[in-house]
Design a protein around this motif. Structure first.
Motif, PDB file in Angstrom:
ATOM      1  N   GLU A   8       0.849  -1.199   0.000  1.00  0.00           N
ATOM      2  CA  GLU A   8       0.000   0.000   0.000  1.00  0.00           C
ATOM      3  C   GLU A   8       0.886   1.251   0.000  1.00  0.00           C
ATOM      4  OE1 GLU A   8      -2.893   1.510  -0.114  1.00  0.00           O
ATOM      5  OE2 GLU A   8      -2.166   3.341   0.817  1.00  0.00           O
ATOM      6  N   THR A   9       0.782   2.044  -1.074  1.00  0.00           N
ATOM      7  CA  THR A   9       1.569   3.287  -1.165  1.00  0.00           C
ATOM      8  C   THR A   9       0.719   4.411  -1.764  1.00  0.00           C
ATOM      9  OG1 THR A   9       2.440   2.753  -3.379  1.00  0.00           O
ATOM     10  CG2 THR A   9       3.745   2.025  -1.481  1.00  0.00           C
ATOM     11  N   SER A  10      -0.530   4.525  -1.350  1.00  0.00           N
ATOM     12  CA  SER A  10      -1.409   5.496  -2.000  1.00  0.00           C
ATOM     13  C   SER A  10      -1.167   6.930  -1.545  1.00  0.00           C
ATOM     14  CB  SER A  10      -2.870   5.127  -1.771  1.00  0.00           C
ATOM     15  OG  SER A  10      -3.201   5.245  -0.402  1.00  0.00           O
ATOM     16  N   CYS A  11      -0.564   7.100  -0.349  1.00  0.00           N
ATOM     17  CA  CYS A  11      -0.374   8.457   0.156  1.00  0.00           C
ATOM     18  C   CYS A  11       0.985   8.578   0.844  1.00  0.00           C
ATOM     19  CB  CYS A  11      -1.515   8.840   1.088  1.00  0.00           C
ATOM     20  SG  CYS A  11      -1.556  10.600   1.497  1.00  0.00           S
ATOM     21  N   ASP A  12       0.991   8.762   2.164  1.00  0.00           N
ATOM     22  CA  ASP A  12       2.257   9.036   2.847  1.00  0.00           C
ATOM     23  C   ASP A  12       2.725   7.892   3.734  1.00  0.00           C
ATOM     24  OD1 ASP A  12       0.222   9.362   4.677  1.00  0.00           O
ATOM     25  OD2 ASP A  12       1.177  11.026   5.729  1.00  0.00           O
ATOM     26  N   GLU A  13       2.074   6.733   3.639  1.00  0.00           N
ATOM     27  CA  GLU A  13       2.480   5.597   4.455  1.00  0.00           C
ATOM     28  C   GLU A  13       2.810   4.405   3.566  1.00  0.00           C
ATOM     29  OE1 GLU A  13      -0.005   6.316   8.570  1.00  0.00           O
ATOM     30  OE2 GLU A  13      -1.090   5.828   6.721  1.00  0.00           O
ATOM     31  N   THR A  14       4.015   3.865   3.749  1.00  0.00           N
ATOM     32  CA  THR A  14       4.415   2.662   3.032  1.00  0.00           C
ATOM     33  C   THR A  14       3.978   1.479   3.875  1.00  0.00           C
ATOM     34  OG1 THR A  14       6.374   3.838   2.225  1.00  0.00           O
ATOM     35  CG2 THR A  14       6.338   1.438   1.950  1.00  0.00           C
ATOM     36  N   GLY A  15       2.938   0.771   3.414  1.00  0.00           N
ATOM     37  CA  GLY A  15       2.397  -0.335   4.185  1.00  0.00           C
ATOM     38  C   GLY A  15       2.650  -1.668   3.516  1.00  0.00           C
ATOM     39  N   ILE A  16       3.206  -2.600   4.266  1.00  0.00           N
ATOM     40  CA  ILE A  16       3.412  -3.967   3.788  1.00  0.00           C
ATOM     41  C   ILE A  16       2.721  -4.909   4.770  1.00  0.00           C
ATOM     42  CG2 ILE A  16       5.070  -5.739   3.118  1.00  0.00           C
ATOM     43  CD1 ILE A  16       5.261  -3.215   1.413  1.00  0.00           C
ATOM     44  N   GLY A  17       1.811  -5.722   4.251  1.00  0.00           N
ATOM     45  CA  GLY A  17       1.107  -6.679   5.099  1.00  0.00           C
ATOM     46  C   GLY A  17       1.189  -8.073   4.522  1.00  0.00           C
ATOM     47  N   ILE A  18       1.129  -9.044   5.383  1.00  0.00           N
ATOM     48  CA  ILE A  18       1.118 -10.448   4.949  1.00  0.00           C
ATOM     49  C   ILE A  18      -0.023 -11.149   5.673  1.00  0.00           C
ATOM     50  CG2 ILE A  18       2.397 -12.634   4.860  1.00  0.00           C
ATOM     51  CD1 ILE A  18       4.981 -11.018   4.786  1.00  0.00           C
ATOM     52  N   VAL A  19      -0.877 -11.816   4.906  1.00  0.00           N
ATOM     53  CA  VAL A  19      -1.988 -12.558   5.495  1.00  0.00           C
ATOM     54  C   VAL A  19      -2.031 -13.963   4.905  1.00  0.00           C
ATOM     55  CG1 VAL A  19      -3.326 -10.417   5.724  1.00  0.00           C
ATOM     56  CG2 VAL A  19      -3.747 -11.918   3.788  1.00  0.00           C
ATOM     57  N   ARG A  20      -2.572 -14.864   5.701  1.00  0.00           N
ATOM     58  CA  ARG A  20      -2.875 -16.202   5.187  1.00  0.00           C
ATOM     59  C   ARG A  20      -4.388 -16.367   5.298  1.00  0.00           C
ATOM     60  NH1 ARG A  20       0.386 -20.410   4.365  1.00  0.00           N
ATOM     61  NH2 ARG A  20       1.978 -19.680   5.820  1.00  0.00           N
ATOM     62  N   GLY A  21      -5.072 -16.267   4.154  1.00  0.00           N
ATOM     63  CA  GLY A  21      -6.531 -16.281   4.171  1.00  0.00           C
ATOM     64  C   GLY A  21      -7.058 -15.037   4.859  1.00  0.00           C
ATOM     65  N   SER A  22      -7.634 -15.201   6.037  1.00  0.00           N
ATOM     66  CA  SER A  22      -8.121 -14.063   6.817  1.00  0.00           C
ATOM     67  C   SER A  22      -7.352 -13.902   8.125  1.00  0.00           C
ATOM     68  CB  SER A  22      -9.615 -14.243   7.122  1.00  0.00           C
ATOM     69  OG  SER A  22      -9.839 -15.441   7.842  1.00  0.00           O
ATOM     70  N   THR A  23      -6.170 -14.494   8.171  1.00  0.00           N
ATOM     71  CA  THR A  23      -5.331 -14.405   9.376  1.00  0.00           C
ATOM     72  C   THR A  23      -4.179 -13.445   9.134  1.00  0.00           C
ATOM     73  OG1 THR A  23      -5.859 -16.681   9.987  1.00  0.00           O
ATOM     74  CG2 THR A  23      -3.929 -15.690  11.022  1.00  0.00           C
ATOM     75  N   LEU A  24      -4.054 -12.441   9.983  1.00  0.00           N
ATOM     76  CA  LEU A  24      -2.987 -11.459   9.852  1.00  0.00           C
ATOM     77  C   LEU A  24      -1.681 -12.011  10.404  1.00  0.00           C
ATOM     78  CD1 LEU A  24      -2.030  -8.551   9.271  1.00  0.00           C
ATOM     79  CD2 LEU A  24      -2.827  -7.935  11.565  1.00  0.00           C
ATOM     80  N   LEU A  25      -0.640 -11.981   9.574  1.00  0.00           N
ATOM     81  CA  LEU A  25       0.678 -12.458  10.001  1.00  0.00           C
ATOM     82  C   LEU A  25       1.668 -11.314  10.206  1.00  0.00           C
ATOM     83  CD1 LEU A  25       1.149 -15.569   7.652  1.00  0.00           C
ATOM     84  CD2 LEU A  25       0.137 -15.475   9.945  1.00  0.00           C
ATOM     85  N   ALA A  26       1.519 -10.244   9.451  1.00  0.00           N
ATOM     86  CA  ALA A  26       2.452  -9.116   9.576  1.00  0.00           C
ATOM     87  C   ALA A  26       1.790  -7.846   9.070  1.00  0.00           C
ATOM     88  CB  ALA A  26       3.735  -9.382   8.785  1.00  0.00           C
ATOM     89  N   ASN A  27       2.103  -6.742   9.728  1.00  0.00           N
ATOM     90  CA  ASN A  27       1.581  -5.441   9.317  1.00  0.00           C
ATOM     91  C   ASN A  27       2.640  -4.390   9.636  1.00  0.00           C
ATOM     92  OD1 ASN A  27      -0.214  -3.453   8.403  1.00  0.00           O
ATOM     93  ND2 ASN A  27      -1.029  -3.121  10.456  1.00  0.00           N
ATOM     94  N   VAL A  28       3.435  -4.034   8.641  1.00  0.00           N
ATOM     95  CA  VAL A  28       4.541  -3.091   8.822  1.00  0.00           C
ATOM     96  C   VAL A  28       4.193  -1.783   8.115  1.00  0.00           C
ATOM     97  CG1 VAL A  28       6.959  -2.615   8.277  1.00  0.00           C
ATOM     98  CG2 VAL A  28       6.270  -4.906   9.051  1.00  0.00           C
ATOM     99  N   ILE A  29       4.317  -0.678   8.830  1.00  0.00           N
ATOM    100  CA  ILE A  29       4.011   0.633   8.251  1.00  0.00           C
ATOM    101  C   ILE A  29       5.185   1.576   8.474  1.00  0.00           C
ATOM    102  CG2 ILE A  29       2.485   2.638   8.330  1.00  0.00           C
ATOM    103  CD1 ILE A  29       0.266   0.773   9.318  1.00  0.00           C
ATOM    104  N   SER A  30       5.639   2.179   7.394  1.00  0.00           N
ATOM    105  CA  SER A  30       6.678   3.200   7.473  1.00  0.00           C
ATOM    106  C   SER A  30       6.060   4.509   7.007  1.00  0.00           C
ATOM    107  CB  SER A  30       7.869   2.824   6.577  1.00  0.00           C
ATOM    108  OG  SER A  30       8.829   3.860   6.568  1.00  0.00           O
ATOM    109  N   SER A  31       5.938   5.469   7.903  1.00  0.00           N
ATOM    110  CA  SER A  31       5.262   6.720   7.580  1.00  0.00           C
ATOM    111  C   SER A  31       6.261   7.845   7.292  1.00  0.00           C
ATOM    112  CB  SER A  31       4.360   7.140   8.738  1.00  0.00           C
ATOM    113  OG  SER A  31       3.773   8.395   8.474  1.00  0.00           O
ATOM    114  N   SER A  32       5.939   8.669   6.304  1.00  0.00           N
ATOM    115  CA  SER A  32       6.756   9.846   6.012  1.00  0.00           C
ATOM    116  C   SER A  32       6.095  11.113   6.556  1.00  0.00           C
ATOM    117  CB  SER A  32       6.978   9.984   4.496  1.00  0.00           C
ATOM    118  OG  SER A  32       5.738  10.061   3.805  1.00  0.00           O
TER     119      SER A  32
END
Length: 347
Positions: A8-32
């Protein structure tokens, strides 16, 4: 269940997420955000350059957090729009590179529908019931949607015709001498003020406006009313009651947002309302939504607050839902689309 990495890079936050189906495994956000604070708002070129610097470290951090490798991934999902064109291009380019290098399918998805998709990552075990009305409120978007099917049928009921709610918060914060971003600071100051101290206008709520703009929003007039009120006080040499102005402004925004959202539920016979977007973190918006939804017999769902702001996890979740529903991947020549309509769930 598919293991999906979302970008996700639509605005000012670089978001990287990893899911397996509907289970959240990782949610990393780097904000500018701090880089934009000196300008009092998001600068597109600064945002794009920040994404370029942050995206590779964020991907590595997400993989480490999830305990997986690139080779383990089943698919790549990415926001292709709407958003800032230059910022979107960074994410789409990175996603294409990963999909091509790993020989994995690519799912280019709609940012706004991603906010709805975040709800499937709830850890309370309750499933998202459809259809639902969804109110998405952020720095760049204020939209009211009817979601009949998360992967195939989303209708735009209404949207802002000028400033988004988040933009109005930023501009009013600047008027009151509060830091950027305005939302959290107005929320903090408003807690000490009287929301009934000043009756600020509620945009597009008069009967003549409701005929044409029943589900649309307008916050430009509200912003101007706050500015004129502050100017009158300063010109008269009076002290500006910042807490009261902030509380009254916040109340006006929350009033319009929640009234129109609940009205849509009642008009359409859909007893479900979902909130999404960064402005949902606003305490008064949440409280008034809960109060009005309960009074109307409407069930209210709010995704985890960490997943309300822009993030890659919601994009990965929507990608995983598309895969589960049997949708074909996006073409590798897909491009960023800064004005992608919400009805286009997948590009």
């Amino acid at each position: 269940m598919s293991l999906v990495l979302g970008i996700e890079t639509s605005c000012d936050e670089t978001g990287i997420g990893i899911v397996r189906g509907s289970t959240l495994l990782a949610n990393v956000i780097s904000s500018s955000m701090e880089e934009h604070a000196r300008y009092g708002g998001v600068v597109p070129e600064v945002a794009a350059r920040a994404h370029l610097e942050a995206i590779e470290p964020a991907i590595r951090a997400a993989l480490a957090e999830a305990g997986v490798t690139l080779a383990d991934l089943d698919a790549i999902a990415v926001t292709s729009g709407p958003g800032l064109a230059g910022a979107l291009m960074v994410g789409v380019g990175a996603a294409k590179a990963l999909a091509l290098a790993l020989d994995r399918p690519l799912y280019a998805v709609n940012h706004l529908v991603g906010h709805v998709g975040a709800d499937v990552l709830r850890d309370d075990g309750t499933a998202l019931e459809l259809p639902t009305v969804a109110l998405l409120v952020s720095g760049g978007h204020t939209s009211l949607l009817l979601v009949r099917d998360l992967t195939s049928d989303v209708e735009l009921l209404g949207e802002t015709i000028d400033d988004a709610a988040g933009e109005a918060f930023d501009k009013v914060a600047r008027l009151l001498g509060l830091p950027y971003p305005g939302g959290p600071h107005i929320d903090r100051v408003a807690a000490e003020g009287d929301p009934a101290a000043i009756r600020f206008p509620r945009g597009l709520t008069l009967p003549k406006d409701l005929e044409r703009h029943r589900y649309d929003f307008s916050f430009s007039g509200l912003k101007t009313a706050v500015a004129r009120h502050v100017e009158r006080l300063r010109d008269a040499g009076q002290e500006v009651p910042v807490a009261d102005v902030a509380a009254s402004f916040r109340e006006a925004v929350a009033d319009v947002l929640t009234a129109k959202a609940v009205a849509a539920c009642q008009d359409l016979g859909v007893p479900r309302l979902l909130l999404g977007g960064g402005v949902v973190a606003n305490a008064r918006v949440r409280a008034l939504a809960e109060e009005r939804a309960a009074a109307a017999g409407v069930s209210l769902r709010i995704p985890p607050l960490a997943l309300c702001t822009d993030n890659g996890a919601m994009i990965a979740a929507l990608g995983a839902q598309l895969i589960a529903a049997g949708h074909a991947p996006s073409a590798l020549d897909v491009s960023a689309d800064s004005t992608l309509p919400v009805t286009h769930i997948q590009a």
